[in-house]
Motif scaffolding. Structure first.
Motif, PDB file in Angstrom:
ATOM      1  N   ASP A   1      57.998 109.867 -87.449  1.00 43.02           N
ATOM      2  CA  ASP A   1      57.877 108.851 -88.492  1.00 43.02           C
ATOM      3  C   ASP A   1      58.508 109.329 -89.796  1.00 43.02           C
TER       4      ASP A   1
ATOM      5  N   ARG B   1      62.499 102.287 -94.865  1.00 39.01           N
ATOM      6  CA  ARG B   1      61.060 102.158 -94.613  1.00 39.01           C
ATOM      7  C   ARG B   1      60.553 100.716 -94.660  1.00 39.01           C
TER       8      ARG B   1
ATOM      9  N   SER C   1      61.794  98.828 -91.753  1.00 42.90           N
ATOM     10  CA  SER C   1      61.160  99.380 -90.555  1.00 42.90           C
ATOM     11  C   SER C   1      59.746  98.838 -90.388  1.00 42.90           C
ATOM     12  N   ASN C   2      59.006  98.769 -91.484  1.00 45.59           N
ATOM     13  CA  ASN C   2      57.645  98.237 -91.421  1.00 45.59           C
ATOM     14  C   ASN C   2      57.649  96.780 -90.968  1.00 45.59           C
TER      15      ASN C   2
ATOM     16  N   PHE D   1      58.539  96.680 -87.285  1.00 46.48           N
ATOM     17  CA  PHE D   1      57.393  97.169 -86.524  1.00 46.48           C
ATOM     18  C   PHE D   1      56.307  96.099 -86.400  1.00 46.48           C
TER      19      PHE D   1
ATOM     20  N   ASP E   1      63.785 103.378 -85.467  1.00 46.84           N
ATOM     21  CA  ASP E   1      62.633 103.375 -86.376  1.00 46.84           C
ATOM     22  C   ASP E   1      61.351 102.950 -85.678  1.00 46.84           C
TER      23      ASP E   1
ATOM     24  N   LYS F   1      58.234 105.397 -85.481  1.00 45.21           N
ATOM     25  CA  LYS F   1      56.953 104.999 -86.071  1.00 45.21           C
ATOM     26  C   LYS F   1      55.829 105.073 -85.045  1.00 45.21           C
ATOM     27  N   SER F   2      56.162 104.902 -83.777  1.00 45.72           N
ATOM     28  CA  SER F   2      55.148 104.909 -82.720  1.00 45.72           C
ATOM     29  C   SER F   2      54.755 106.314 -82.289  1.00 45.72           C
TER      30      SER F   2
END
Length: 176
Positions: free
Chosen positions: A55, A63, A66-67, A70, A116, A120-121
């Motif tokens: 991450d 970021r 990416s959020n 996600f 990403d 993130k996962s």
């Protein structure tokens, strides 16, 4: 013994073809919904640097996007399918060289545009999510990069060879 080896080799190649069919018929179909969702929310594929799949490796300028990516849940079925396909190759059930020749470039591209989400996962732990995707990417990306560089080198060598070299002789000096 030779017959057993031949049957094992054939079975491994068949599993590779099965995995590549799943990639083209199932994974690609699932990515269609991701593209629709991303377009609907005005957010597109990841285009930052590829790091160590943590991450913290997602660049700060990526970021916020990416959020948002996600938060769209359409990526989950596709990455689950990609993980299962990668497992064929990382476990040795399928011949990874056959798989590479069929889907190597597109697999690596798929991982890169979803970097990403994968990163993130993967919260540090004993068994990170998407481990097979990451392992296969680390196996295939250098091979793909090497092939790309070798092609560029061959093309550069051809260009260099085709360049004519000439010079001007100084006055009074005869060249032989």
């Amino acid at each position: 013994k030779v017959d057993i080896d031949l049957k094992n080799q054939r079975s491994s190649a068949e599993k590779a073809i099965e995995a590549t069919e799943r990639y083209f018929c199932e994974y690609v179909e699932l990515t269609h919904q991701i593209q629709i969702d991303r377009k609907e929310h005005n957010v597109y594929s990841y285009d930052g640097e590829i790091g160590d799949f943590s991450d913290s490796s997602i660049p700060s300028d990526q970021r916020e996007k990416s959020n948002l990516r996600f938060s769209l849940s359409s990526w989950l079925p596709a990455l689950n399918r990609l993980e299962a396909i990668a497992a064929y190759f990382t476990t040795g059930v399928a011949d990874e060289s056959v798989g590479f020749s069929v889907i190597g470039r597109t697999f690596c591209s798929s991982v890169e545009v979803n970097y990403d989400i994968i990163a993130k996962s993967r919260i540090s732990g004993t068994n990170d999510y998407w481990e097979n995707i990451v392992k296969l990417y680390h196996l295939w990306r250098p091979r793909l990069s090497k092939a790309e560089l070798e092609l560029a080198k061959t093309e550069a060598d051809k260009k260099i060879s085709s360049l004519k070299q000439s010079s001007v002789s100084p006055i009074g000096v005869k060249r032989t």
